[in-house]
Design an enzyme around this catalytic site. Structure first.
Site, mmCIF file in Angstrom:
data_model
loop_
_atom_site.group_PDB
_atom_site.id
_atom_site.type_symbol
_atom_site.label_atom_id
_atom_site.label_comp_id
_atom_site.label_asym_id
_atom_site.label_seq_id
_atom_site.Cartn_x
_atom_site.Cartn_y
_atom_site.Cartn_z
ATOM 1 N N CYS A 195 -17.219 -11.350 18.832
ATOM 2 C CA CYS A 195 -17.239 -12.411 19.838
ATOM 3 C C CYS A 195 -18.594 -13.106 19.889
ATOM 4 O O CYS A 195 -19.425 -12.827 20.756
ATOM 5 C CB CYS A 195 -16.872 -11.894 21.226
ATOM 6 S SG CYS A 195 -16.609 -13.244 22.392
ATOM 7 N N CYS A 374 -12.631 -18.557 21.878
ATOM 8 C CA CYS A 374 -13.790 -17.991 22.565
ATOM 9 C C CYS A 374 -13.870 -18.590 23.964
ATOM 10 O O CYS A 374 -14.308 -19.738 24.118
ATOM 11 C CB CYS A 374 -15.072 -18.292 21.787
ATOM 12 S SG CYS A 374 -16.530 -17.527 22.504
#
Length: 445
Positions: A195, A374
């Protein structure tokens, strides 16, 4: 509580314990041999999702999952825990409750891969032979690669924190609460990370917390990133630059943390474009995103991985480039997508269908487009929902401009995505928002 049945039997002179939980066997074996049709190494998001699909298709006992952990963490929640929005207890379930019931769980870790022999060896000395292998090990957190960092993280109620590990994530909110005045520094390492937006999410949450607690006027908020850009997709990067400028956040690109001096509350950084240039900075708060890489056991198998240690797969089919019976999913794969849970969801159906095809002697034809999402949380009630593909072109689900901060996207991140993860993705029932995207955009045509 789920029921447990424990039986101990002697097999080949070794004591074997099997626990049947929720209908599947948990095996803890010393120096034993196993054979299976499909071996899944890793019980994270990707391993669970594909194992659920395969075991449902192939039947009971055909899929073996090699996973040492007792708990399964929903890691995207760690950002919110760091901001005091969620608790660590909210982020995990017992591993026995998330693995597919039709699969066999070997509660152990891989220490050696031999793809040329269709074999994996475990820490307990087991040998597991497979017909097909799915590598889903995730990434390894290398806190020890930054001198002084582990010592700094061991100081009770200290000023150094990190959202990336359940061992340390509670320290972040404690450090924010204890902050008085000085530099609040947030870092991004010179390595691949899971991430890639997460180091910025806690930056924005932290800055917002300092404003809410009336400490902002005493804080110098700094983001030191090893990257040459603030975010890899320009569509969203343009908006993020506006946010940092508006909120007076100092951004230093190509700036990498190389050492922490715990007793002085100092951090040493290097200029990656001019490595001889190093500088030392005092801090009142230091949030560190650690360097990451493939697990050592995986990276050491040179036949299986690229030079950087990640599983060498075709980026479209996610099949290994040399071993037709090997696939990879998620963060351990060398596919050049952003390493996010959303990518795993999109990859899971591709991997599943391609593995089934190979089992039937058919060339894999399903293609992964590099989809990643994201949710860039920018505070306690706003979020930019970034979605994009391999080419870093926006691939947005909703018929709105998702580069803008929105309250709706924050609550989607906070309240909708966790149950989607637990109840759909891990059970092999969520393949990403591709279908929803087509329907929403088709309705506008």
């Amino acid at each position: 509580m789920y029921s447990l049945r424990v039986c101990n039997v002697l097999r080949n002179g070794a004591l074997k314990s099997e626990v049947v939980a929720r209908g599947f066997a948990i095996s803890s074996v010393n120096n034993d041999n196993h054979k299976c049709k499909v071996l899944v190494v890793g019980g994270g998001a990707g391993g669970c999702a594909v194992a659920a699909k395969l075991s449902s298709k192939l039947g009971e006992g055909k899929v073996t999952i090699l996973e040492p952990a007792d708990k399964h963490y929903y890691q995207p929640m760690f950002t919110l825990i760091g901001g005091g929005i969620k608790t660590l207890k909210d982020s995990y379930r017992p591993m026995s409750k998330v693995l597919p019931t039709l699969a066999k769980w070997v509660k152990d870790s891989a220490v050696k891969f031999e793809p040329e022999n269709n074999t994996v060896y475990t820490a307990n000395g087991d040998k597991i032979e497979y017909e097909f292998l799915l590598v889903a090990t995730g990434l390894q957190l290398n806190y020890d690669k930054i001198p002084g960092l582990v010592d700094a993280l061991s100081i009770p109620k200290g000023k150094v924190c990190s959202n990336y590990s359940p061992k340390y994530v509670d320290r972040t909110y404690q450090a924010l609460q204890a902050f008085k005045s000085g530099n609040a520094i947030f870092t991004y390492p010179n390595s691949p990370v899971k991430c890639p937006g997460a180091p910025q999410k806690i930056l924005y949450i932290g800055e917002h917390y300092l404003r809410k607690s009336k400490k902002r006027q005493n804080a110098n908020v700094i983001y030191n990133s090893s990257l040459p850009v603030i975010f890899g997709v320009k569509h969203y990067a343009d908006q993020l630059w506006k946010i940092v400028e508006k909120r007076d956040i100092k951004v230093n690109l190509r700036t990498n943390l190389i050492e922490v001096i715990p007793d002085k509350n100092q951090a040493i950084f290097e200029n990656l474009d001019k490595p001889e240039e190093k500088f030392t900075t005092d801090f009142e708060l230091l949030h560190v995103t650690p360097p990451m890489g493939a697990p050592d056991a995986l990276a050491s198998c040179k036949n299986l991985v690229t030079e950087t240690g990640f599983v060498d797969v075709d980026k479209d089919t996610l099949q290994h480039v040399r071993y037709d019976n090997v696939f990879a999913i998620g963060d351990c794969s060398a596919s050049p997508n952003s390493k996010t849970a959303a990518s795993v969801a999109a990859q899971s159906q591709v991997v599943y269908k391609n593995m089934i095809a190979v089992m039937h002697g058919v060339k894999p034809s399903q293609v992964f487009n590099g989809y990643a999402s994201c949710p860039l949380v920018t505070g306690y009630n706003t979020c930019i929902m970034a979605e994009f593909d391999y080419s870093l072109t926006p691939l947005e689900t909703f018929p709105i401009d998702q580069s803008k901060e929105r309250i709706s996207m924050f609550y989607m991140k906070k309240d909708l995505m966790p149950p989607l993860y637990w109840h759909l993705l891990l059970n092999g029932l969520w393949n990403g928002p591709g279908f929803a995207r087509k329907m929403m955009h088709f309705s506008l045509k």
